[in-house]
Scaffold this motif. Sequence first.
Motif, PDB file in Angstrom:
ATOM      1  N   GLU A 179       0.843  -1.182   0.000  1.00 21.13           N
ATOM      2  CA  GLU A 179       0.000   0.000   0.000  1.00 21.13           C
ATOM      3  C   GLU A 179       0.887   1.242   0.000  1.00 21.13           C
ATOM      4  N   GLN A 180       0.274   2.398   0.042  1.00 21.19           N
ATOM      5  CA  GLN A 180       1.028   3.638  -0.096  1.00 21.19           C
ATOM      6  C   GLN A 180       2.062   3.818   1.005  1.00 21.19           C
ATOM      7  N   ILE A 181       1.746   3.333   2.209  1.00 18.03           N
ATOM      8  CA  ILE A 181       2.681   3.495   3.320  1.00 18.03           C
ATOM      9  C   ILE A 181       4.000   2.774   3.052  1.00 18.03           C
ATOM     10  N   CYS A 182       3.990   1.778   2.163  1.00 15.34           N
ATOM     11  CA  CYS A 182       5.196   1.013   1.848  1.00 15.34           C
ATOM     12  C   CYS A 182       6.242   1.853   1.110  1.00 15.34           C
ATOM     13  N   GLU A 183       5.859   3.057   0.676  1.00 15.12           N
ATOM     14  CA  GLU A 183       6.824   3.962   0.070  1.00 15.12           C
ATOM     15  C   GLU A 183       7.775   4.550   1.112  1.00 15.12           C
ATOM     16  N   THR A 184       7.464   4.350   2.400  1.00 16.56           N
ATOM     17  CA  THR A 184       8.409   4.678   3.479  1.00 16.56           C
ATOM     18  C   THR A 184       9.045   3.385   3.952  1.00 16.56           C
ATOM     19  N   GLU A 185      10.333   3.421   4.270  1.00 11.77           N
ATOM     20  CA  GLU A 185      11.071   2.203   4.590  1.00 11.77           C
ATOM     21  C   GLU A 185      10.719   1.676   5.975  1.00 11.77           C
ATOM     22  N   PRO A 186      10.296   0.411   6.084  1.00 12.86           N
ATOM     23  CA  PRO A 186      10.010  -0.159   7.402  1.00 12.86           C
ATOM     24  C   PRO A 186      11.305  -0.628   8.069  1.00 12.86           C
ATOM     25  N   PRO A 187      11.442  -0.451   9.380  1.00 17.28           N
ATOM     26  CA  PRO A 187      12.649  -0.928  10.067  1.00 17.28           C
ATOM     27  C   PRO A 187      12.584  -2.430  10.304  1.00 17.28           C
ATOM     28  N   LEU A 188      13.761  -3.039  10.494  1.00 16.49           N
ATOM     29  CA  LEU A 188      13.823  -4.449  10.864  1.00 16.49           C
ATOM     30  C   LEU A 188      13.519  -4.529  12.359  1.00 16.49           C
ATOM     31  N   ALA A 189      12.300  -4.913  12.701  1.00 17.94           N
ATOM     32  CA  ALA A 189      11.819  -4.834  14.084  1.00 17.94           C
ATOM     33  C   ALA A 189      11.541  -6.221  14.642  1.00 17.94           C
ATOM     34  N   GLY A 190      11.679  -6.327  15.963  1.00 20.71           N
ATOM     35  CA  GLY A 190      11.444  -7.585  16.653  1.00 20.71           C
ATOM     36  C   GLY A 190      12.659  -7.962  17.459  1.00 20.71           C
ATOM     37  N   ASP A 191      12.510  -8.997  18.250  1.00 21.70           N
ATOM     38  CA  ASP A 191      13.630  -9.443  19.087  1.00 21.70           C
ATOM     39  C   ASP A 191      14.196 -10.740  18.543  1.00 21.70           C
ATOM     40  N   ARG A 192      13.558 -11.828  18.854  1.00 17.18           N
ATOM     41  CA  ARG A 192      14.038 -13.143  18.404  1.00 17.18           C
ATOM     42  C   ARG A 192      13.769 -13.353  16.915  1.00 17.18           C
ATOM     43  N   HIS A 193      12.633 -12.879  16.444  1.00 18.22           N
ATOM     44  CA  HIS A 193      12.223 -13.020  15.044  1.00 18.22           C
ATOM     45  C   HIS A 193      11.929 -11.623  14.521  1.00 18.22           C
ATOM     46  N   GLN A 194      12.829 -11.090  13.673  1.00 19.55           N
ATOM     47  CA  GLN A 194      12.721  -9.724  13.179  1.00 19.55           C
ATOM     48  C   GLN A 194      12.155  -9.705  11.756  1.00 19.55           C
ATOM     49  N   VAL A 195      11.378  -8.672  11.456  1.00 16.74           N
ATOM     50  CA  VAL A 195      10.799  -8.532  10.124  1.00 16.74           C
ATOM     51  C   VAL A 195      10.731  -7.050   9.766  1.00 16.74           C
ATOM     52  N   CYS A 246       8.570  -5.023   7.633  1.00 13.01           N
ATOM     53  CA  CYS A 246       7.353  -4.989   6.827  1.00 13.01           C
ATOM     54  C   CYS A 246       6.279  -4.199   7.568  1.00 13.01           C
ATOM     55  N   HIS A 247       5.552  -3.351   6.827  1.00 13.80           N
ATOM     56  CA  HIS A 247       4.440  -2.607   7.421  1.00 13.80           C
ATOM     57  C   HIS A 247       3.232  -3.515   7.656  1.00 13.80           C
ATOM     58  N   PHE A 248       3.152  -4.633   6.940  1.00 17.00           N
ATOM     59  CA  PHE A 248       2.022  -5.549   7.073  1.00 17.00           C
ATOM     60  C   PHE A 248       2.530  -6.981   7.260  1.00 17.00           C
ATOM     61  N   PRO A 249       3.211  -7.263   8.385  1.00 15.58           N
ATOM     62  CA  PRO A 249       3.763  -8.617   8.588  1.00 15.58           C
ATOM     63  C   PRO A 249       2.658  -9.664   8.666  1.00 15.58           C
ATOM     64  N   LEU A 250       2.996 -10.855   8.167  1.00 10.35           N
ATOM     65  CA  LEU A 250       2.037 -11.955   8.193  1.00 10.35           C
ATOM     66  C   LEU A 250       1.902 -12.494   9.609  1.00 10.35           C
ATOM     67  N   ARG A 251       0.745 -13.055   9.908  1.00  8.99           N
ATOM     68  CA  ARG A 251       0.515 -13.627  11.239  1.00  8.99           C
ATOM     69  C   ARG A 251       0.989 -15.066  11.248  1.00  8.99           C
ATOM     70  N   PRO A 252       1.702 -15.497  12.329  1.00 11.07           N
ATOM     71  CA  PRO A 252       2.114 -16.905  12.405  1.00 11.07           C
ATOM     72  C   PRO A 252       0.916 -17.808  12.625  1.00 11.07           C
ATOM     73  N   GLU A 253       0.789 -18.838  11.781  1.00 16.26           N
ATOM     74  CA  GLU A 253      -0.300 -19.799  11.872  1.00 16.26           C
ATOM     75  C   GLU A 253       0.257 -21.194  11.692  1.00 16.26           C
ATOM     76  N   PRO A 254      -0.456 -22.240  12.167  1.00 14.99           N
ATOM     77  CA  PRO A 254      -0.007 -23.613  11.904  1.00 14.99           C
ATOM     78  C   PRO A 254      -0.010 -23.891  10.418  1.00 14.99           C
ATOM     79  N   ARG A 255       0.972 -24.662   9.963  1.00 14.69           N
ATOM     80  CA  ARG A 255       1.062 -25.018   8.550  1.00 14.69           C
ATOM     81  C   ARG A 255       1.072 -26.523   8.407  1.00 14.69           C
ATOM     82  N   THR A 256       0.424 -27.040   7.369  1.00 13.55           N
ATOM     83  CA  THR A 256       0.433 -28.470   7.094  1.00 13.55           C
ATOM     84  C   THR A 256       1.609 -28.798   6.204  1.00 13.55           C
ATOM     85  N   VAL A 257       2.424 -29.777   6.637  1.00 13.82           N
ATOM     86  CA  VAL A 257       3.650 -30.127   5.925  1.00 13.82           C
ATOM     87  C   VAL A 257       3.644 -31.620   5.650  1.00 13.82           C
ATOM     88  N   ALA A 258       3.943 -32.015   4.418  1.00 11.05           N
ATOM     89  CA  ALA A 258       4.029 -33.426   4.054  1.00 11.05           C
ATOM     90  C   ALA A 258       5.480 -33.854   4.053  1.00 11.05           C
TER      91      ALA A 258
END
Length: 700
Positions: A663-679, A681-693
């Motif tokens: 979106e338009q806000i992405c024209e400003t640079e997002p910082p690498l934020a977080g502690d153990r897991h950094q990202v 992104c202005h719209f980070p994805l939510r962690p969810e269970p994933r099915t793996v074969a």
Amino acid sequence: MSAPIDTAPYDGAPGDSGESRPLLQLRHLSTDIALRRGTVHALDDVNLEVRPGETLGIVGESGSGKTMTALSVMGLLPSGGSVVGGQILFEGRDLRSLPPDEVRRIRGVRMGMVFQDPLTSLNPTMRIGTQVAEPLRVHEGVSKAEARARAIEILRRVGMPRADKIVDDYPHQLSGGMRQRVVIAMALICSPRLLIADEPTTALDVTTQRQILELIDDLREEFGMAVILVTHDLGVIAGRADRVAVMYAGRVVETAPTARLFRAPRHRYTEALMESLPESVTGETGAGKRLYSIPGLPPDLSRPLNGCRFAPRCRFATPECRTTEVTLSTGEHRYACLHPVTATTTATAVRTVPAPPSAEAPEAATEAILSVRDLVKDYGATTGGLLRASGQVSAVAGVSFEVHPGETFGLVGESGCGKSTVGRLVVGLEKPTAGQIVLDGTDIATLNRRERRRTHRQVQLMFQDSYAAMNPRMRVDAILAEPLEIQQVGDTSARRARITELLDQVGLSRRVLERYPHEFSGGQLQRLGLARALALQPRLIVGDEPVSALDVSIQAQVLNLMRDLQRELGLAYVFISHDLSVVDYMSDRIGVMYLGKLVEVGPAHDVVRAARHPYTQALIDAVPSVDPEPAAPRENITIRGELPSALNPPTGCRFRTRCPIAEQICETEPPLAGDRHQVACHFPLRPEPRTVATPTGVIG
């Protein structure tokens, strides 16, 4: 001019329907290659077929005969090569019995081939449009203007941007993905009935690979072609082919519909290939497990062979296997094995990998051996015959990460993202524009050339192409002794003892000391490259795509060796690769790079199974799966288009021009934020269970 070829649809033999008859059928095909030291029996009694509109996948290690099968069909065998037996039936006619001129016209119009390396397949002195149009000029005699127009049209149909401009460019002006599209356009310009693609995506990163494979699928449906897909990547075969043929030592050892073969392989060689894959042991239950490594090497095809050709490398072989000639069984799933795999040991288990807990884990207590802080590397760009300055290429833009003793930090991203540049900066091959590279408390970025040389004892580089990194005129003893001599380590006897110790560590015989690099296989060369990197007993090794050019079985050997030595010697690795499954298997933590910036950093399990950045998720979704029916991705994120130029990168988030949720806000640079897991992104994805074969019955 030669008479035109009949381009009417193939309807099979009289009384048969076109769909019921194979378009191409190989019957008892045998091919020999005459060499000075003898004759190599490259193919022996190969029987295959492909029907109109079908994709046949051919898979196996290097030397298995898969590429030689394709070249036999196309009549492009190397010097000394010849088809010595059997039939090549195309549209009901045996190509071996037809006059050479007619065969050439059939292979130029009715068949097309996409080669592994598009750069070497293209003439560097000819413009793209001329090369794409050449088959039309040669086989159909069309005018120059008409040929150009049709070349532009086919380039547009294969998704080439600015096709009317690209036709006037030269191959070196295009990216790897664009060159591969040009080669596909050349193969399709005469609307062939059969397309043979020989390792069409081996040198490409996962996002470009996905685009090319989807393109081939779309064109198959549009043109009604049959496709033969030759590759050593089992994931590519699983997701794209209708049927699979597994080859070993010049023979087909197993063939079946794709889903059936991957869910229940019967031949022990197929089983071993699957167990060599990193994804077979990664995940919640795979931590610490070893990849299965197929022992030994494929047989010498210039010598007489008895019994099952895989028996000397098979852990289930009996004396009967070494003396009894085994032929393919009958039925839809055919295999040549006296002791086939039972269905219960090869089922695919589907499990749910939970998202990581929200609580942040504490940082490691040990002090970092490497600390990269705000690293920047710019290159001056020039244009024109006078090489005038035209700007700055932003290769690395503010990258920061740490590596602790005994840890593996993985760097992953598309080609051109800057990960290899980071590796060269860390080992001191290049000097950064700005930032710090603190190695054992010393900022090596501030050292002069002579001072940096002393740091080579602490950090070494393992190259992607070990052969190119070695002097072909030096023997192994001199190659391994060179770093010791440069750093003035010990006397002659001490160096000799150290070289012997290195060979023992990497699993090579001391008899190799008198040999030259060209006398080794790819896996042996990577072992030598690792031995040379270990010579000065470094604490940190940077591996720049160290297994990308290896077969899965050899790759497993090298990865197992690297992990064994890490535990034994306490080594730290910076492991650079575009293969997420390999990085996941090797790494404790992963950093994802895009266009010179880190967009996500975190524990390997978190990054791969609960990605927060859309780019990371798109990379994960693009990785070919060995499950022919993979679960739907968590997010529908697909990267489109080419990587932007680092000469003029997008402002703000550099991924926004290719991101489907920007979106338009992405024209400003997002910082690498977080502690153990950094990202970042202005719209980070939510962690969810994933099915793996994952395959079960894996040998640890």
